[in-house]
Design a protein around this motif. Structure first.
Motif, PDB file in Angstrom:
ATOM      1  N   PRO A 116      -5.582   2.738   5.143  1.00  0.00           N
ATOM      2  CA  PRO A 116      -4.547   2.774   6.175  1.00  0.00           C
ATOM      3  C   PRO A 116      -3.176   2.863   5.519  1.00  0.00           C
ATOM      4  N   MET A 176       0.832  -1.220   0.000  1.00  0.00           N
ATOM      5  CA  MET A 176       0.000   0.000   0.000  1.00  0.00           C
ATOM      6  C   MET A 176       0.871   1.276   0.000  1.00  0.00           C
ATOM      7  N   LYS A 199       2.356   2.143  -3.305  1.00  0.00           N
ATOM      8  CA  LYS A 199       1.352   2.613  -4.268  1.00  0.00           C
ATOM      9  C   LYS A 199       0.958   4.057  -3.968  1.00  0.00           C
ATOM     10  N   VAL A 200       0.819   4.371  -2.692  1.00  0.00           N
ATOM     11  CA  VAL A 200       0.490   5.746  -2.319  1.00  0.00           C
ATOM     12  C   VAL A 200       1.640   6.673  -2.727  1.00  0.00           C
ATOM     13  N   MET A 236      -9.948  -3.582   2.488  1.00  0.00           N
ATOM     14  CA  MET A 236      -9.829  -2.887   1.201  1.00  0.00           C
ATOM     15  C   MET A 236     -11.137  -2.987   0.403  1.00  0.00           C
ATOM     16  N   PHE A 260      -4.107   5.031  -9.458  1.00  0.00           N
ATOM     17  CA  PHE A 260      -3.843   4.551  -8.097  1.00  0.00           C
ATOM     18  C   PHE A 260      -4.884   3.506  -7.704  1.00  0.00           C
ATOM     19  N   LYS A 289     -13.811  -0.649   1.518  1.00  0.00           N
ATOM     20  CA  LYS A 289     -13.516   0.756   1.204  1.00  0.00           C
ATOM     21  C   LYS A 289     -13.764   1.034  -0.274  1.00  0.00           C
ATOM     22  N   SER A 348      -4.425   0.281  -9.311  1.00  0.00           N
ATOM     23  CA  SER A 348      -3.231  -0.459  -8.867  1.00  0.00           C
ATOM     24  C   SER A 348      -3.482  -1.241  -7.585  1.00  0.00           C
ATOM     25  N   LEU A 349      -4.588  -0.949  -6.902  1.00  0.00           N
ATOM     26  CA  LEU A 349      -4.827  -1.614  -5.620  1.00  0.00           C
ATOM     27  C   LEU A 349      -5.374  -3.014  -5.837  1.00  0.00           C
ATOM     28  N   PRO A 350      -4.843  -3.967  -5.099  1.00  0.00           N
ATOM     29  CA  PRO A 350      -5.391  -5.319  -5.227  1.00  0.00           C
ATOM     30  C   PRO A 350      -6.770  -5.378  -4.583  1.00  0.00           C
TER      31      PRO A 350
END
Lengths: 374, 374
Positions: free
Chosen positions: A324, A1, A4-5, B1, B319, B4, B322-324
């Protein structure tokens, strides 16, 4: 995370922001302003947009202001050290609280005197973000424009609030964000901004702090710190970008995302210039006085579009903020500054608050809409 | 995740999109269009914006088109089933590949005939997203506008590409997104769109598929599926929103985020109407023919602002993408459709590709800018 941020911080700079804040030598058309800046959520500085304001020549002369406002009662903000809306040690706990200034209704000429010739024991700042220019300073209204016409046309509305700021070099405004589109016109002196885009929210280490207020006694010239009862919590940035000499290393260890990440945009706005500060950008403000011994600015707060203040960018921001970030959540807070969460409130690392960082910046703004009802 | 991300889907609908796509009864001003739709990344349908186009009365008559374009060679797209840019079983593996149509240069009158009176063994579609209206159909240019004036003024540029689409009810366009701002004007018949905002990217189950192409033999009237050599992978949505009868339950199990999440926006754009389809929105398109036996539309692809095509919204999108998302990454692909990643390529759940879903939508668009150089 975390990686990526961090990529997001870099990408928004590479793709759209660049290395420095754009400067325009003349006012943009409403379309240009909307397309190239508001829609992009990208700041800019505009020269020659307020050259026609009588204020530019009149206000730097203290006697002009004092004569025009000779019988005006204005809201003077008093602090012991120029730090209002800032974090200070909690009076009863080994933790921090969020303190607002003592607000003293004062005759304008007397207020201006205190700002120009600051006594040792207090710092005075004329600033009240509740549309004070139109309510407390109406005698000056013909000296500047009621709004910035190209911006109003672009945003599709007149300003919700117009505020006047008169201060000296001792006053600072700590890092925070506003939900408004902000046009900030400097009339005398200079304003020094540090700016971070909304994508960098994790670097601000937003936490909730108990609200407090200074109470100043004119009799003994002392400040008392009073925590609000019942307790109220304010989400605020934990980062001081200009730490006291010798404490930079310690601050970097506490807030590595801020101190080790990309530098904030540094911008100095001079008399006669206007800064467009997009909604949700974090900003920290210092100031240098002009010839008359103080810094004077007028700012216009607007929402973009009638009732359209919440857009996809805002939804993305809330989502990002809700994630988070381990280096924040695992942050070891040095002893003596550890949040005491034994009270009834949620844990201190509360990054999910829907309007984190907004409320205290606007807690005096009575026209402020009830956002939860949108 | 996951929770969210789901909140983001809901919030963007609550805050800005609402339950249905906005309809405007007349063209907006450039400022309104930019402020209320482009800047918000929000679609709308506009009536009475192209009422003055001669095309509206001329093009539904097949003989008019065939006479005007009697000697024009045009790019006719042929597939066995109307599914081009779609996923089909890989000819050599127990997995899927991404197939494009056979493109047959054809005299226009003959092409139109095939579309209006489809034979049993093939589906024909006149569509080529390489600015085909201005290159292949220039004889028709006086029948409609070269651009949509209020949109061009808002976006600050003329269209990068203008495309003509002539098809029948057998052709569908599967879910994909484009990086362009898209104005889609229907001239005859109706287009039926399913729309999902960019925030819903995880619901599209984007995966990389080997590129293939149909090769049609006029001699025996058969299609052969040819996988590209050397291998090239195309990121594409795995979701078919209109699964074959009886397979909905199975598809729901494979793609629960799509089938159990908020419904896509359903929009029918009728002859004479214009859809503004914002960049990065996922769209699936079906069509119903008009009086002349086919559906005809013109679309305009633009970037918003000169060289300003990448903004904070785009950075947020990358972004997010890119998050799993565990329910995707843990997805159990039923046997027989499991991606074979024994080749040299990256694993199939490659959601990080910077331009996922873009490339194949624009792989014929030669004027397309090199985005990695921005």
């Amino acid at each position: 995370m975390e990686s990526k941020v961090e990529s997001l911080w870099e990408e928004v700079r590479e793709l759209t922001l660049g290395a420095t804040v754009d400067r325009l030598q003349s006012p943009p058309t409403p379309l240009q302003f909307l397309r190239d800046f508001v829609s992009q959520n990208k700041p800019c500085i505009i020269s020659n947009a307020i050259s026609h304001w009588p204020a530019l020549s009149l206000w730097p002369t203290p006697s002009y202001l004092s004569t025009s406002l000779s019988s005006s009662l204005v809201s003077l903000h008093l602090t012991p050290d120029g730090q209002a809306d800032a974090l200070v040690p909690h009076p009863a706990r080994s933790s921090l609280c969020f303190v607002s200034a003592h607000v003293q209704p004062t005759l304008f000429p007397q207020a201006l005197d205190i700002i120009r010739r600051p006594p040792n024991h207090l710092v005075a700042y004329l600033q009240q973000q509740n549309d004070c220019f139109r309510t407390e300073y109406s005698e000056l209204e013909s000296d500047c424009d009621a709004h910035i016409p190209w911006a109003s046309e672009a945003l599709g509305c007149l300003p919700e609030a117009v505020n006047l700021w008169i201060g000296n070099h001792l006053s600072q405004t700590s890092f925070h964000k506003d939900h408004y589109e902000n046009l900030y016109a400097v009339v005398s002196g200079e304003k020094h901004f540090l700016l971070l885009p909304p994508t960098d929210v994790h670097r601000m280490y937003l936490k909730e702090y108990p609200a407090a207020r200074y109470s100043y006694s004119q009799e003994n010239g002392e400040f008392r710190l009073e925590v609000e009862e019942p307790e109220r919590y304010v989400p605020w940035s934990s980062v001081d970008p200009c730490p006291a000499r010798g404490s930079l290393k310690q601050e970097s260890l506490k807030f590595p995302l801020y101190f080790n990440g990309p530098k904030p945009f540094e911008v100095t706005v001079k008399a006669g210039e206007v800064l467009y500060l997009p909604s949700m950008w974090f900003h920290h403000v210092r100031q240098s006085p002009g010839d008359g011994g103080c810094t004077i600015a007028v700012n216009y707060f607007s929402f973009a579009g009638y009732d359209m203040q919440f857009d996809i960018k805002y939804a993305y921001f809330n989502f990002l903020q809700s994630l988070p970030c381990r280096s924040i959540d695992d942050q070891t807070i040095p002893e003596g500054e550890c949040e005491d969460d034994s009270g009834s409130h949620a844990p201190s690392n509360h990054l999910n608050s829907r309007f984190s960082g907004d409320e205290s910046a606007t807690n005096n703004l009575e026209i402020h809409k009830d956002r939860d009802n949108v």
